[in-house]
Design a protein around this motif. Structure first.
Motif, PDB file in Angstrom:
ATOM      1  N   GLY A   1      -8.430  -5.815  -0.654  1.00  0.00           N
ATOM      2  CA  GLY A   1      -8.008  -6.100   0.744  1.00  0.00           C
ATOM      3  C   GLY A   1      -6.931  -6.591   1.075  1.00  0.00           C
ATOM      4  O   GLY A   1      -6.668  -7.695  -0.222  1.00  0.00           O
ATOM      5  N   ASP A   2      -6.632  -6.952   1.928  1.00  0.00           N
ATOM      6  CA  ASP A   2      -5.588  -7.571   1.962  1.00  0.00           C
ATOM      7  C   ASP A   2      -5.580  -9.087   1.128  1.00  0.00           C
ATOM      8  O   ASP A   2      -4.199  -9.220   1.330  1.00  0.00           O
ATOM      9  CB  ASP A   2      -4.351  -6.970   3.543  1.00  0.00           C
ATOM     10  CG  ASP A   2      -4.709  -5.481   3.739  1.00  0.00           C
ATOM     11  OD1 ASP A   2      -4.512  -5.108   2.968  1.00  0.00           O
ATOM     12  OD2 ASP A   2      -4.249  -5.757   5.153  1.00  0.00           O
ATOM     13  N   VAL A   3      -6.656  -9.074   1.999  1.00  0.00           N
ATOM     14  CA  VAL A   3      -5.983 -10.773   1.809  1.00  0.00           C
ATOM     15  C   VAL A   3      -6.544 -11.568   0.861  1.00  0.00           C
ATOM     16  O   VAL A   3      -5.921 -12.112  -0.362  1.00  0.00           O
ATOM     17  CB  VAL A   3      -7.310 -11.994   2.615  1.00  0.00           C
ATOM     18  CG1 VAL A   3      -7.375 -13.087   2.264  1.00  0.00           C
ATOM     19  CG2 VAL A   3      -7.213 -11.142   4.195  1.00  0.00           C
ATOM     20  N   VAL A   4      -7.067 -10.849  -0.666  1.00  0.00           N
ATOM     21  CA  VAL A   4      -7.211 -10.780  -1.595  1.00  0.00           C
ATOM     22  C   VAL A   4      -5.996  -9.532  -2.268  1.00  0.00           C
ATOM     23  O   VAL A   4      -5.524 -10.811  -3.019  1.00  0.00           O
ATOM     24  CB  VAL A   4      -8.407  -9.528  -2.160  1.00  0.00           C
ATOM     25  CG1 VAL A   4      -8.642 -10.472  -4.211  1.00  0.00           C
ATOM     26  CG2 VAL A   4     -10.062 -10.671  -1.365  1.00  0.00           C
ATOM     27  N   ALA A   5      -5.654  -8.743  -1.999  1.00  0.00           N
ATOM     28  CA  ALA A   5      -4.639  -8.512  -2.520  1.00  0.00           C
ATOM     29  C   ALA A   5      -2.797  -9.664  -2.277  1.00  0.00           C
ATOM     30  O   ALA A   5      -2.049  -9.919  -3.285  1.00  0.00           O
ATOM     31  CB  ALA A   5      -3.980  -7.366  -1.924  1.00  0.00           C
ATOM     32  N   GLY A   6      -3.369 -10.273  -1.662  1.00  0.00           N
ATOM     33  CA  GLY A   6      -2.045 -11.728  -1.503  1.00  0.00           C
ATOM     34  C   GLY A   6      -2.662 -12.367  -2.089  1.00  0.00           C
ATOM     35  O   GLY A   6      -1.318 -13.418  -2.602  1.00  0.00           O
TER      36      GLY A   6
ATOM     37  N   ARG B   1       0.737  -1.417  -0.015  1.00  0.00           N
ATOM     38  CA  ARG B   1      -0.353  -0.317   0.127  1.00  0.00           C
ATOM     39  C   ARG B   1       1.494   1.256  -0.129  1.00  0.00           C
ATOM     40  O   ARG B   1       0.146   2.517  -0.057  1.00  0.00           O
ATOM     41  CB  ARG B   1      -1.201  -0.135   1.368  1.00  0.00           C
ATOM     42  CG  ARG B   1      -2.418  -1.582   1.452  1.00  0.00           C
ATOM     43  CD  ARG B   1      -3.049  -0.881   1.888  1.00  0.00           C
ATOM     44  NE  ARG B   1      -4.304  -1.574   1.524  1.00  0.00           N
ATOM     45  CZ  ARG B   1      -4.811  -1.528   1.093  1.00  0.00           C
ATOM     46  NH1 ARG B   1      -4.822  -0.325   0.425  1.00  0.00           N
ATOM     47  NH2 ARG B   1      -6.070  -2.569   0.227  1.00  0.00           N
ATOM     48  N   ASP B   2       2.058   1.172   0.593  1.00  0.00           N
ATOM     49  CA  ASP B   2       3.032   2.555   0.538  1.00  0.00           C
ATOM     50  C   ASP B   2       2.544   2.983  -1.389  1.00  0.00           C
ATOM     51  O   ASP B   2       3.444   3.729  -1.442  1.00  0.00           O
ATOM     52  CB  ASP B   2       4.953   1.751   0.399  1.00  0.00           C
ATOM     53  CG  ASP B   2       4.415   1.573   2.176  1.00  0.00           C
ATOM     54  OD1 ASP B   2       4.323   2.087   2.266  1.00  0.00           O
ATOM     55  OD2 ASP B   2       5.441   0.780   2.390  1.00  0.00           O
ATOM     56  N   TRP B   3       2.788   2.574  -2.452  1.00  0.00           N
ATOM     57  CA  TRP B   3       2.410   2.757  -3.441  1.00  0.00           C
ATOM     58  C   TRP B   3       1.536   3.409  -3.731  1.00  0.00           C
ATOM     59  O   TRP B   3       1.557   4.230  -4.895  1.00  0.00           O
ATOM     60  CB  TRP B   3       2.580   1.835  -4.680  1.00  0.00           C
ATOM     61  CG  TRP B   3       3.515   0.655  -4.413  1.00  0.00           C
ATOM     62  CD1 TRP B   3       4.658  -0.372  -4.515  1.00  0.00           C
ATOM     63  CD2 TRP B   3       4.744   1.076  -5.531  1.00  0.00           C
ATOM     64  NE1 TRP B   3       5.335  -0.833  -5.097  1.00  0.00           N
ATOM     65  CE2 TRP B   3       5.790   0.528  -5.621  1.00  0.00           C
ATOM     66  CE3 TRP B   3       4.802   2.480  -6.355  1.00  0.00           C
ATOM     67  CZ2 TRP B   3       6.878   0.485  -6.223  1.00  0.00           C
ATOM     68  CZ3 TRP B   3       6.399   2.547  -7.028  1.00  0.00           C
ATOM     69  CH2 TRP B   3       7.571   1.935  -7.319  1.00  0.00           C
ATOM     70  N   GLU B   4       0.654   4.288  -3.335  1.00  0.00           N
ATOM     71  CA  GLU B   4       0.128   4.996  -3.043  1.00  0.00           C
ATOM     72  C   GLU B   4       0.652   6.626  -2.761  1.00  0.00           C
ATOM     73  O   GLU B   4      -0.092   7.125  -3.705  1.00  0.00           O
ATOM     74  CB  GLU B   4      -1.689   4.728  -1.694  1.00  0.00           C
ATOM     75  CG  GLU B   4      -2.689   2.868  -2.158  1.00  0.00           C
ATOM     76  CD  GLU B   4      -3.388   3.191  -0.438  1.00  0.00           C
ATOM     77  OE1 GLU B   4      -3.479   4.895  -0.305  1.00  0.00           O
ATOM     78  OE2 GLU B   4      -4.079   3.269  -0.257  1.00  0.00           O
ATOM     79  N   ALA B   5       2.229   6.211  -2.260  1.00  0.00           N
ATOM     80  CA  ALA B   5       1.906   7.547  -2.541  1.00  0.00           C
ATOM     81  C   ALA B   5       2.505   7.694  -3.844  1.00  0.00           C
ATOM     82  O   ALA B   5       2.866   9.408  -3.785  1.00  0.00           O
ATOM     83  CB  ALA B   5       2.866   7.773  -1.080  1.00  0.00           C
TER      84      ALA B   5
END
Length: 264
Positions: A207-212, A160-164
């Motif tokens: 979500g984190d689970v699906v993104a994983g 999610r750091d890529w949101e920056a």
């Protein structure tokens, strides 16, 4: 006759040292020119020198190749000519430059050792800069992609750091909005053969689970720090070899200087 026989082996040894020093420095001269040519080619290929696009020259990583190549070439050329012409001035310059480089390397190593606890923060700041300028600098893009693929990670602390990044932010226009780079994908291939540049499209909306199931969700800072700790021995060995190589060159130059002083 007795004196000639006594000095003969010394003269032969001195000649061997002289020619070995010349060949030694010639090798590093060629390596320096290769680094210089690589740096200049990289700058020209990206238009940094041609003015095809605006890139601050001082921030270009290829500039390091140029500076390193210039420094190595100048010092090695002085060593070559000093050995070939038995020039005390050039040999003293060579010895002084080698000692200065060795001193800077030792000082840098000591500073890294003293600031090793702050290395993680410095590494995070460097990776953050790479993340923010990912689309603007081809060298940084290549570096980030290699790190993420090799260590199987994404972003700094998480994907999610890529949101920056202004191109991957969900409010950005274009196909890359709300995505992460393809190097974050678990499977970056389409049908197993063709690279899929949009394999992470929309990953930041999940979500984190699906993104994983699509991308690596863990960050690279912790993984890269662990990798560097594991490579500490190899890095120290490489630094020791470099200092040894410089010491051999300096000793040969000092031997020639001693021979010149004796003849005078």
């Amino acid at each position: 006759r007795w004196r000639w026989a006594e000095r003969g082996p010394e003269g032969t040894f001195s000649q061997c040292v002289r020619y070995l020093a010349f060949l030694w420095n010639l090798l590093f001269l060629l390596l320096g020119l290769l680094a210089l040519a690589t740096g200049v080619w990289g700058l020209l290929a990206k238009g940094s020198l041609a003015g095809e696009r605006f890139v601050p020259l001082g921030s270009d990583p290829m500039l390091l190749f140029v500076l390193a190549g210039l420094g190595a070439s100048a010092v090695s050329l002085a060593g070559c000519l000093g050995a070939l012409r038995s020039s005390p001035c050039l040999l003293r310059f060579f010895v002084g430059a080698v000692l200065a480089f060795a001193g800077l390397e030792v000082l840098g190593g000591l500073l890294l050792l003293a600031a090793r606890h702050r290395l993680r923060d410095a590494l995070r700041d460097a990776l953050l800069l790479c993340l923010l300028r990912y689309q603007d600098e081809p060298d940084l893009r290549f570096l980030v992609d290699e790190v993420q693929r090799s260590l199987r990670c994404c972003g700094l602390g998480s994907y999610r750091d890529w949101e920056a990044n202004p191109y991957f932010n969900c409010s950005a226009p274009g196909a890359q909005a709300c995505s992460v780079p393809a190097s974050c994908c678990l499977d970056p291939w389409q049908n197993g053969t063709v690279a899929n540049a949009l394999c992470a499209a929309g990953a930041l909306r999940l979500g984190d689970v699906v993104a994983g199931t699509v991308v690596y969700v863990g960050g690279c800072v912790a993984q890269l720090s662990a990798w560097l700790r594991g490579q500490a021995g190899a890095i120290a060995a490489g630094a020791a070899v470099l200092v040894l190589v410089e010491a051999i060159g300096a000793l040969m130059a000092l031997k020639m200087l001693g021979d010149i002083t004796t003849r005078e």
